[in-house]
Design a protein around this motif. Structure first.
Motif, PDB file in Angstrom:
ATOM      1  N   GLY A 192       0.809  -1.213   0.000  1.00 23.25           N
ATOM      2  CA  GLY A 192       0.000   0.000   0.000  1.00 23.25           C
ATOM      3  C   GLY A 192       0.846   1.268   0.000  1.00 23.25           C
ATOM      4  N   GLU A 193       1.926   1.259   0.782  1.00 25.67           N
ATOM      5  CA  GLU A 193       2.811   2.425   0.831  1.00 25.67           C
ATOM      6  C   GLU A 193       3.560   2.607  -0.483  1.00 25.67           C
ATOM      7  OE1 GLU A 193       4.100   2.620   5.505  1.00 25.67           O
ATOM      8  OE2 GLU A 193       4.995   1.069   4.268  1.00 25.67           O
ATOM      9  N   VAL A 194       4.024   1.498  -1.049  1.00 23.58           N
ATOM     10  CA  VAL A 194       4.838   1.566  -2.268  1.00 23.58           C
ATOM     11  C   VAL A 194       3.980   1.897  -3.488  1.00 23.58           C
ATOM     12  CG1 VAL A 194       6.311   0.226  -3.821  1.00 23.58           C
ATOM     13  CG2 VAL A 194       6.625   0.042  -1.349  1.00 23.58           C
ATOM     14  N   PHE A 195       2.963   1.081  -3.742  1.00 24.97           N
ATOM     15  CA  PHE A 195       2.141   1.298  -4.931  1.00 24.97           C
ATOM     16  C   PHE A 195       1.151   2.440  -4.756  1.00 24.97           C
ATOM     17  CE2 PHE A 195       3.738  -2.953  -5.843  1.00 24.97           C
ATOM     18  CZ  PHE A 195       4.110  -2.800  -7.166  1.00 24.97           C
ATOM     19  N   GLY A 196       0.921   2.869  -3.515  1.00 24.15           N
ATOM     20  CA  GLY A 196       0.057   4.009  -3.254  1.00 24.15           C
ATOM     21  C   GLY A 196       0.666   5.334  -3.712  1.00 24.15           C
ATOM     22  N   LEU A 197       1.952   5.349  -3.989  1.00 27.46           N
ATOM     23  CA  LEU A 197       2.598   6.560  -4.489  1.00 27.46           C
ATOM     24  C   LEU A 197       2.242   6.846  -5.944  1.00 27.46           C
ATOM     25  CD1 LEU A 197       6.131   6.126  -2.897  1.00 27.46           C
ATOM     26  CD2 LEU A 197       4.309   7.672  -2.181  1.00 27.46           C
ATOM     27  N   TYR A 198       1.748   5.833  -6.641  1.00 22.06           N
ATOM     28  CA  TYR A 198       1.356   5.989  -8.042  1.00 22.06           C
ATOM     29  C   TYR A 198      -0.126   6.354  -8.119  1.00 22.06           C
ATOM     30  CZ  TYR A 198       5.752   3.726  -9.251  1.00 22.06           C
ATOM     31  OH  TYR A 198       7.091   3.439  -9.385  1.00 22.06           O
ATOM     32  N   GLU A 199      -0.515   6.950  -9.237  1.00 24.05           N
ATOM     33  CA  GLU A 199      -1.938   7.167  -9.501  1.00 24.05           C
ATOM     34  C   GLU A 199      -2.624   5.807  -9.484  1.00 24.05           C
ATOM     35  OE1 GLU A 199      -3.534  10.110 -10.093  1.00 24.05           O
ATOM     36  OE2 GLU A 199      -1.667  11.192  -9.731  1.00 24.05           O
ATOM     37  N   ALA A 200      -3.860   5.731  -9.023  1.00 30.89           N
ATOM     38  CA  ALA A 200      -4.567   4.457  -8.886  1.00 30.89           C
ATOM     39  C   ALA A 200      -4.743   3.736 -10.222  1.00 30.89           C
ATOM     40  CB  ALA A 200      -5.919   4.660  -8.219  1.00 30.89           C
ATOM     41  N   ASP A 201      -4.740   4.483 -11.330  1.00 32.51           N
ATOM     42  CA  ASP A 201      -4.944   3.859 -12.632  1.00 32.51           C
ATOM     43  C   ASP A 201      -3.631   3.630 -13.396  1.00 32.51           C
ATOM     44  OD1 ASP A 201      -4.419   6.510 -13.140  1.00 32.51           O
ATOM     45  OD2 ASP A 201      -6.027   6.768 -14.599  1.00 32.51           O
ATOM     46  N   GLU A 202      -2.488   3.767 -12.698  1.00 34.04           N
ATOM     47  CA  GLU A 202      -1.191   3.468 -13.326  1.00 34.04           C
ATOM     48  C   GLU A 202      -1.190   1.994 -13.729  1.00 34.04           C
ATOM     49  OE1 GLU A 202       2.593   4.261 -14.717  1.00 34.04           O
ATOM     50  OE2 GLU A 202       1.357   5.727 -13.687  1.00 34.04           O
ATOM     51  N   THR A 203      -1.001   1.722 -15.007  1.00 32.40           N
ATOM     52  CA  THR A 203      -1.118   0.358 -15.520  1.00 32.40           C
ATOM     53  C   THR A 203       0.243  -0.277 -15.720  1.00 32.40           C
ATOM     54  OG1 THR A 203      -3.179   0.949 -16.628  1.00 32.40           O
ATOM     55  CG2 THR A 203      -2.076  -1.048 -17.377  1.00 32.40           C
ATOM     56  N   PHE A 204       0.346  -1.538 -15.284  1.00 34.73           N
ATOM     57  CA  PHE A 204       1.553  -2.337 -15.469  1.00 34.73           C
ATOM     58  C   PHE A 204       1.221  -3.473 -16.431  1.00 34.73           C
ATOM     59  CE2 PHE A 204       1.499  -0.789 -11.031  1.00 34.73           C
ATOM     60  CZ  PHE A 204       2.478   0.175 -11.164  1.00 34.73           C
ATOM     61  N   THR A 205       2.054  -3.630 -17.448  1.00 39.98           N
ATOM     62  CA  THR A 205       1.760  -4.608 -18.494  1.00 39.98           C
ATOM     63  C   THR A 205       2.208  -6.016 -18.150  1.00 39.98           C
ATOM     64  OG1 THR A 205       3.826  -4.038 -19.604  1.00 39.98           O
ATOM     65  CG2 THR A 205       1.840  -2.882 -20.324  1.00 39.98           C
ATOM     66  N   ASP A 206       3.216  -6.132 -17.277  1.00 36.96           N
ATOM     67  CA  ASP A 206       3.704  -7.455 -16.877  1.00 36.96           C
ATOM     68  C   ASP A 206       4.391  -7.350 -15.520  1.00 36.96           C
ATOM     69  OD1 ASP A 206       6.236  -6.343 -17.405  1.00 36.96           O
ATOM     70  OD2 ASP A 206       6.357  -7.282 -19.373  1.00 36.96           O
ATOM     71  N   ALA A 207       4.823  -8.491 -14.996  1.00 37.78           N
ATOM     72  CA  ALA A 207       5.443  -8.528 -13.668  1.00 37.78           C
ATOM     73  C   ALA A 207       6.726  -7.712 -13.620  1.00 37.78           C
ATOM     74  CB  ALA A 207       5.713  -9.971 -13.263  1.00 37.78           C
ATOM     75  N   GLU A 208       7.496  -7.744 -14.677  1.00 36.99           N
ATOM     76  CA  GLU A 208       8.748  -6.985 -14.701  1.00 36.99           C
ATOM     77  C   GLU A 208       8.469  -5.487 -14.593  1.00 36.99           C
ATOM     78  OE1 GLU A 208      12.745  -6.721 -14.453  1.00 36.99           O
ATOM     79  OE2 GLU A 208      11.564  -8.566 -14.504  1.00 36.99           O
ATOM     80  N   ASP A 209       7.455  -5.017 -15.262  1.00 36.67           N
ATOM     81  CA  ASP A 209       7.050  -3.618 -15.201  1.00 36.67           C
ATOM     82  C   ASP A 209       6.652  -3.233 -13.770  1.00 36.67           C
ATOM     83  OD1 ASP A 209       6.466  -1.105 -16.241  1.00 36.67           O
ATOM     84  OD2 ASP A 209       4.469  -1.672 -16.942  1.00 36.67           O
ATOM     85  N   ALA A 210       5.901  -4.102 -13.098  1.00 39.47           N
ATOM     86  CA  ALA A 210       5.468  -3.838 -11.723  1.00 39.47           C
ATOM     87  C   ALA A 210       6.644  -3.873 -10.750  1.00 39.47           C
ATOM     88  CB  ALA A 210       4.403  -4.847 -11.308  1.00 39.47           C
ATOM     89  N   LYS A 211       7.578  -4.793 -10.952  1.00 38.30           N
ATOM     90  CA  LYS A 211       8.759  -4.857 -10.082  1.00 38.30           C
ATOM     91  C   LYS A 211       9.601  -3.597 -10.222  1.00 38.30           C
ATOM     92  CE  LYS A 211       9.308  -9.859 -10.093  1.00 38.30           C
ATOM     93  NZ  LYS A 211      10.180 -10.973 -10.489  1.00 38.30           N
ATOM     94  N   LEU A 212       9.792  -3.132 -11.441  1.00 41.35           N
ATOM     95  CA  LEU A 212      10.554  -1.902 -11.652  1.00 41.35           C
ATOM     96  C   LEU A 212       9.872  -0.718 -10.969  1.00 41.35           C
ATOM     97  CD1 LEU A 212      11.689  -2.291 -15.367  1.00 41.35           C
ATOM     98  CD2 LEU A 212      13.115  -2.411 -13.322  1.00 41.35           C
ATOM     99  N   ALA A 213       8.554  -0.687 -11.035  1.00 44.31           N
ATOM    100  CA  ALA A 213       7.803   0.378 -10.376  1.00 44.31           C
ATOM    101  C   ALA A 213       8.005   0.308  -8.858  1.00 44.31           C
ATOM    102  CB  ALA A 213       6.323   0.280 -10.719  1.00 44.31           C
ATOM    103  N   ALA A 214       8.011  -0.899  -8.308  1.00 48.86           N
ATOM    104  CA  ALA A 214       8.228  -1.065  -6.870  1.00 48.86           C
ATOM    105  C   ALA A 214       9.630  -0.605  -6.485  1.00 48.86           C
ATOM    106  CB  ALA A 214       8.014  -2.524  -6.465  1.00 48.86           C
ATOM    107  N   PHE A 215      10.629  -0.969  -7.279  1.00 49.07           N
ATOM    108  CA  PHE A 215      12.001  -0.544  -7.007  1.00 49.07           C
ATOM    109  C   PHE A 215      12.107   0.980  -6.995  1.00 49.07           C
ATOM    110  CE2 PHE A 215      13.642  -4.638  -9.155  1.00 49.07           C
ATOM    111  CZ  PHE A 215      13.550  -5.337  -7.959  1.00 49.07           C
ATOM    112  N   GLN A 216      11.402   1.632  -7.888  1.00 50.36           N
ATOM    113  CA  GLN A 216      11.467   3.089  -7.983  1.00 50.36           C
ATOM    114  C   GLN A 216      10.724   3.785  -6.852  1.00 50.36           C
ATOM    115  OE1 GLN A 216       9.921   3.708 -11.906  1.00 50.36           O
ATOM    116  NE2 GLN A 216      11.900   3.407 -12.880  1.00 50.36           N
ATOM    117  N   ALA A 217       9.756   3.106  -6.253  1.00 53.34           N
ATOM    118  CA  ALA A 217       8.904   3.763  -5.268  1.00 53.34           C
ATOM    119  C   ALA A 217       9.316   3.529  -3.816  1.00 53.34           C
ATOM    120  CB  ALA A 217       7.457   3.312  -5.458  1.00 53.34           C
ATOM    121  N   VAL A 218      10.167   2.538  -3.547  1.00 45.96           N
ATOM    122  CA  VAL A 218      10.544   2.314  -2.153  1.00 45.96           C
ATOM    123  C   VAL A 218      11.360   3.487  -1.631  1.00 45.96           C
ATOM    124  CG1 VAL A 218      10.469  -0.200  -2.278  1.00 45.96           C
ATOM    125  CG2 VAL A 218      12.618   0.979  -2.716  1.00 45.96           C
TER     126      VAL A 218
END
Length: 96
Positions: free
Chosen positions: A42-68
């Motif tokens: 919630g803390e990590v992915f909550g930094l993004y807009e709620a409709d930020e779309t991730f196309t695959d797991a790698e995309d979501a992992k990169l987003a998590a790395f950038q948001a921690v």
């Protein structure tokens, strides 16, 4: 950095495409272990807009790395490069 304690598996198990809001809704209380503590999905992915779309797991992992936060960095201000010159602004020196 890598995602520990099952966080990576949760991201890989997700159906894609998905949004940051989906991660917050489904896994908001799940913790991601970091070098110096933990944060929730919630803390990590909550930094993004709620409709930020991730196309695959790698995309979501990169987003998590950038948001921690700095908790995922390890030793803050550490560099194996040359030290600051006299008169330059730098963090306070720490002796180990």
């Amino acid at each position: 950095m890598r995602l520990n304690n099952g966080a990576s598996e949760l991201i890989e198990a997700q159906t894609y495409p998905t949004t940051s809001g989906d991660f917050v809704e489904q896994y908001g209380d799940e913790e991601i272990q970091l070098a110096n503590g933990a944060e929730t999905f919630g803390e990590v992915f909550g930094l993004y807009e709620a409709d930020e779309t991730f196309t695959d797991a790698e995309d979501a992992k990169l987003a998590a790395f950038q948001a921690v936060s700095h908790k995922g960095v390890g030793r803050r201000y550490y560099s194996d490069r040359e030290s600051f010159d006299i008169g330059e602004n730098s963090p306070e020196a720490v002796s180990f």
